[in-house]
Design a protein around this motif. Structure first.
Motif, PDB file in Angstrom:
ATOM      1  N   TRP A 133       0.840  -1.190   0.000  1.00  0.00           N
ATOM      2  CA  TRP A 133       0.000   0.000   0.000  1.00  0.00           C
ATOM      3  C   TRP A 133       0.882   1.249   0.000  1.00  0.00           C
ATOM      4  N   ALA A 134       0.634   2.124  -0.960  1.00  0.00           N
ATOM      5  CA  ALA A 134       1.340   3.402  -1.034  1.00  0.00           C
ATOM      6  C   ALA A 134       0.313   4.500  -0.794  1.00  0.00           C
ATOM      7  N   VAL A 135       0.130   4.859   0.462  1.00  0.00           N
ATOM      8  CA  VAL A 135      -0.904   5.814   0.851  1.00  0.00           C
ATOM      9  C   VAL A 135      -0.268   7.166   1.144  1.00  0.00           C
ATOM     10  N   HIS A 136      -0.816   8.202   0.527  1.00  0.00           N
ATOM     11  CA  HIS A 136      -0.338   9.559   0.790  1.00  0.00           C
ATOM     12  C   HIS A 136      -0.505   9.873   2.277  1.00  0.00           C
ATOM     13  N   PRO A 137       0.586  10.158   2.992  1.00  0.00           N
ATOM     14  CA  PRO A 137       0.478  10.442   4.422  1.00  0.00           C
ATOM     15  C   PRO A 137       0.055  11.888   4.671  1.00  0.00           C
ATOM     16  N   GLY A 138      -1.229  12.164   4.421  1.00  0.00           N
ATOM     17  CA  GLY A 138      -1.731  13.515   4.636  1.00  0.00           C
ATOM     18  C   GLY A 138      -1.642  13.936   6.084  1.00  0.00           C
ATOM     19  N   GLY A 139      -1.611  12.967   6.965  1.00  0.00           N
ATOM     20  CA  GLY A 139      -1.472  13.202   8.398  1.00  0.00           C
ATOM     21  C   GLY A 139      -1.605  11.867   9.108  1.00  0.00           C
ATOM     22  N   ARG A 140      -1.180  11.840  10.353  1.00  0.00           N
ATOM     23  CA  ARG A 140      -1.208  10.576  11.088  1.00  0.00           C
ATOM     24  C   ARG A 140      -2.630  10.050  11.243  1.00  0.00           C
ATOM     25  N   ALA A 141      -3.589  10.938  11.488  1.00  0.00           N
ATOM     26  CA  ALA A 141      -4.975  10.513  11.689  1.00  0.00           C
ATOM     27  C   ALA A 141      -5.554   9.885  10.428  1.00  0.00           C
ATOM     28  N   ILE A 142      -5.171  10.394   9.260  1.00  0.00           N
ATOM     29  CA  ILE A 142      -5.640   9.809   8.003  1.00  0.00           C
ATOM     30  C   ILE A 142      -5.104   8.391   7.841  1.00  0.00           C
ATOM     31  N   LEU A 143      -3.834   8.204   8.118  1.00  0.00           N
ATOM     32  CA  LEU A 143      -3.251   6.861   8.018  1.00  0.00           C
ATOM     33  C   LEU A 143      -3.900   5.909   9.006  1.00  0.00           C
ATOM     34  N   ASP A 144      -4.193   6.393  10.207  1.00  0.00           N
ATOM     35  CA  ASP A 144      -4.866   5.550  11.202  1.00  0.00           C
ATOM     36  C   ASP A 144      -6.234   5.103  10.697  1.00  0.00           C
ATOM     37  N   GLN A 145      -6.969   6.026  10.075  1.00  0.00           N
ATOM     38  CA  GLN A 145      -8.295   5.700   9.560  1.00  0.00           C
ATOM     39  C   GLN A 145      -8.214   4.665   8.424  1.00  0.00           C
ATOM     40  N   ILE A 146      -7.280   4.873   7.497  1.00  0.00           N
ATOM     41  CA  ILE A 146      -7.115   3.935   6.386  1.00  0.00           C
ATOM     42  C   ILE A 146      -6.776   2.546   6.921  1.00  0.00           C
ATOM     43  N   ARG A 183       7.517  -9.678  -7.200  1.00  0.00           N
ATOM     44  CA  ARG A 183       6.266  -9.109  -7.693  1.00  0.00           C
ATOM     45  C   ARG A 183       5.387  -8.709  -6.512  1.00  0.00           C
ATOM     46  N   ALA A 184       4.694  -7.584  -6.656  1.00  0.00           N
ATOM     47  CA  ALA A 184       3.746  -7.152  -5.634  1.00  0.00           C
ATOM     48  C   ALA A 184       2.680  -6.283  -6.282  1.00  0.00           C
ATOM     49  N   MET A 185       1.418  -6.640  -6.085  1.00  0.00           N
ATOM     50  CA  MET A 185       0.339  -5.763  -6.513  1.00  0.00           C
ATOM     51  C   MET A 185       0.272  -4.606  -5.525  1.00  0.00           C
ATOM     52  N   THR A 186       0.291  -3.407  -6.066  1.00  0.00           N
ATOM     53  CA  THR A 186       0.384  -2.205  -5.243  1.00  0.00           C
ATOM     54  C   THR A 186      -0.815  -1.311  -5.490  1.00  0.00           C
ATOM     55  N   CYS A 187      -1.418  -0.853  -4.420  1.00  0.00           N
ATOM     56  CA  CYS A 187      -2.498   0.129  -4.514  1.00  0.00           C
ATOM     57  C   CYS A 187      -1.992   1.441  -3.943  1.00  0.00           C
ATOM     58  N   ALA A 188      -2.051   2.490  -4.741  1.00  0.00           N
ATOM     59  CA  ALA A 188      -1.601   3.820  -4.322  1.00  0.00           C
ATOM     60  C   ALA A 188      -2.811   4.732  -4.190  1.00  0.00           C
ATOM     61  N   ILE A 189      -2.797   5.561  -3.134  1.00  0.00           N
ATOM     62  CA  ILE A 189      -3.950   6.408  -2.825  1.00  0.00           C
ATOM     63  C   ILE A 189      -3.458   7.793  -2.405  1.00  0.00           C
ATOM     64  N   ALA A 190      -4.140   8.826  -2.876  1.00  0.00           N
ATOM     65  CA  ALA A 190      -3.846  10.193  -2.427  1.00  0.00           C
ATOM     66  C   ALA A 190      -5.148  10.969  -2.332  1.00  0.00           C
ATOM     67  N   PHE A 191      -5.137  12.020  -1.509  1.00  0.00           N
ATOM     68  CA  PHE A 191      -6.333  12.800  -1.234  1.00  0.00           C
ATOM     69  C   PHE A 191      -6.021  14.283  -1.418  1.00  0.00           C
ATOM     70  N   GLY A 192      -7.054  15.063  -1.699  1.00  0.00           N
ATOM     71  CA  GLY A 192      -6.834  16.491  -1.862  1.00  0.00           C
ATOM     72  C   GLY A 192      -8.137  17.261  -1.817  1.00  0.00           C
ATOM     73  N   PRO A 193      -8.056  18.553  -2.140  1.00  0.00           N
ATOM     74  CA  PRO A 193      -9.243  19.413  -2.056  1.00  0.00           C
ATOM     75  C   PRO A 193     -10.425  18.818  -2.789  1.00  0.00           C
ATOM     76  N   GLY A 194     -11.572  18.996  -2.147  1.00  0.00           N
ATOM     77  CA  GLY A 194     -12.766  18.537  -2.834  1.00  0.00           C
ATOM     78  C   GLY A 194     -13.843  17.867  -1.985  1.00  0.00           C
ATOM     79  N   LEU A 195     -13.581  16.884  -1.215  1.00  0.00           N
ATOM     80  CA  LEU A 195     -12.425  16.001  -1.114  1.00  0.00           C
ATOM     81  C   LEU A 195     -12.336  15.098  -2.341  1.00  0.00           C
ATOM     82  N   THR A 196     -11.199  15.072  -2.949  1.00  0.00           N
ATOM     83  CA  THR A 196     -10.920  14.212  -4.085  1.00  0.00           C
ATOM     84  C   THR A 196     -10.013  13.070  -3.641  1.00  0.00           C
ATOM     85  N   VAL A 197     -10.332  11.864  -4.078  1.00  0.00           N
ATOM     86  CA  VAL A 197      -9.489  10.700  -3.808  1.00  0.00           C
ATOM     87  C   VAL A 197      -9.040  10.130  -5.144  1.00  0.00           C
TER      88      VAL A 197
END
Length: 387
Positions: free
Chosen positions: A286-299, A343-357
């Motif tokens: 998992w490559a998750v944009h670390p927008g903040g610690r609380a976001i990572l905890d929720q994910i 080999r590894a299947m990777t899911c990448a996620i980022a968030f931004g204004p909107g909220l856009t994912v």
């Protein structure tokens, strides 16, 4: 025709600040006791230890852009003054990173670059950084240049999607993608909680990738692009926004953002994973944009991930802070550098204004750390046992 992310390189400005230093600086610029306590609490909960900035002003009372005034408060530079420093510092950082990217990925010569896709939301200049890196690196003058502006933390995905589309349509395309943000130039001292949170989280950095449909070189890990998907979190527009004020860019950042993302992430991911015949359990990395610690905890909680699943995201947050659009590319680069499986299947996620994912499904191929890379003494014992 598949597109590949052959290499990812990263760069930061030269000035580094510890979380403790920036916390105490901020407390010194705020007079209201309650706001000081809020600064202490928020900075101590970020999960950030160090951040980088294009400005060295925070180390001294008499800076060039930011200065401590006679009453102890911080001056408030105009948007024009902040943008002037962006134009200079972004140019220097972009050129440095482009040179580094090509040096680290020698299978691509500078003459082979056909497109440059540049993403940034923290300043404007024309000619911009992408123009100067072309000139100073000596790229061909017919290189197609595109700027993705003001999209925020998720902009790496539209940039990479555009690059992949160029390569899928043209087997000869070689795209240099660059995300560069100088968030610290928009520091604003305020007693508003959202302003304190923004100051505590955001930092400066840049990341670049080389994308093409050319067959990857054996012996080094890369990503095969499977697809991208965009989604909007319902009824969330007012909770995250980024607009231009007279004294820098203004961040609206609600405390409900982590909860909004967490409560919608399973449904959002179901769209892109289902499109590729996958479920969350099929994702290896998992490559998750670390927008903040609380976001990572929720994910982590909502997806039922193990404690180690977001280790790279937390590591990037700890060492660099939230650099907006380049941040998720720092995470992807880290996963490549620590890859131990083929080999590894990777899911990448980022968030931004909107909220856009924004989401991407990538396949990481190749290992950076070969399975044979074990202690020589252990190898010798194993060989002796076989004999």
């Amino acid at each position: 025709m598949a597109a590949y992310i052959h290499h990812i390189a990263t760069e930061t400005p030269e000035f580094i600040y510890s979380n403790e230093f920036t916390r105490e600086r901020m407390k010194g610029w705020i007079s209201e006791p309650r706001a000081k306590r809020m600064v202490e609490m928020i900075y101590d909960r970020t999960g950030i230890e160090t951040r980088y900035s294009a400005s060295d002003d925070f180390m001294k009372e008499e800076g060039g852009l930011f200065r401590t005034q006679e009453d102890g408060t911080l001056n408030s530079p105009s948007t024009g003054e902040r943008n002037a420093l962006y134009a200079k510092a972004a140019r220097e950082l972009a050129v440095k990173l482009a040179r580094k990217t090509l040096a680290e990925c020698p299978q691509f010569a500078k003459e082979e670059i056909t497109h440059v896709v540049f993403a940034s939301c923290t300043g404007f200049a024309n000619p911009g950084p992408e123009y100067h890196l072309m000139r100073e690196l000596g790229l061909r003058e017919d290189v197609e240049r595109y700027t993705i502006g003001f999209m925020g933390c998720y902009a790496a995905f539209p940039a990479l999607r555009m690059a992949a589309q160029f390569c899928e349509a043209n087997a000869e395309a070689v795209v240099l993608v660059m995300c560069l943000e100088l968030c610290s130039l928009h520091l604003q001292v305020s007693e508003k909680p959202e302003s304190i949170v923004a100051n505590a989280l955001f930092a400066d950095g840049a990341a670049a990738a080389l994308v093409s449909a050319r067959a990857p070189v054996a012996g080094r890990p890369f990503y095969r692009v499977h697809g991208f998907r965009s989604a909007l979190v319902p009824s969330s527009e007012a909770h995250m926004a980024w607009d231009i004020g007279d004294h820098g860019f203004n961040m609206v950042l609600s405390a409900y953002v982590p909860e909004l993302i967490g409560s919608n992430i399973r449904e959002i991911l179901g769209g892109i994973l289902g499109k590729h015949g996958l479920a969350a359990g099929d994702i290896d990395e998992w490559a998750v944009h670390p927008g903040g610690r609380a976001i990572l905890d929720q994910i982590e909680e909502q997806l039922g991930l193990g404690a180690e699943a977001l280790e790279m995201s937390r590591s990037v947050l700890r060492d660099y802070g939230n650099m907006s659009s380049p941040t998720v590319m720092f995470v992807l680069k880290g996963l490549l550098e620590e890859a131990e499986t083929e080999r590894a299947m990777t899911c990448a996620i980022a968030f931004g204004p909107g909220l856009t994912v924004e989401t991407a499904v990538l396949e990481r191929c190749g290992a950076a750390i070969p399975p044979a890379a074990v202690e020589p003494a252990v190898m010798a014992q194993a060989q002796a046992a076989v004999v």
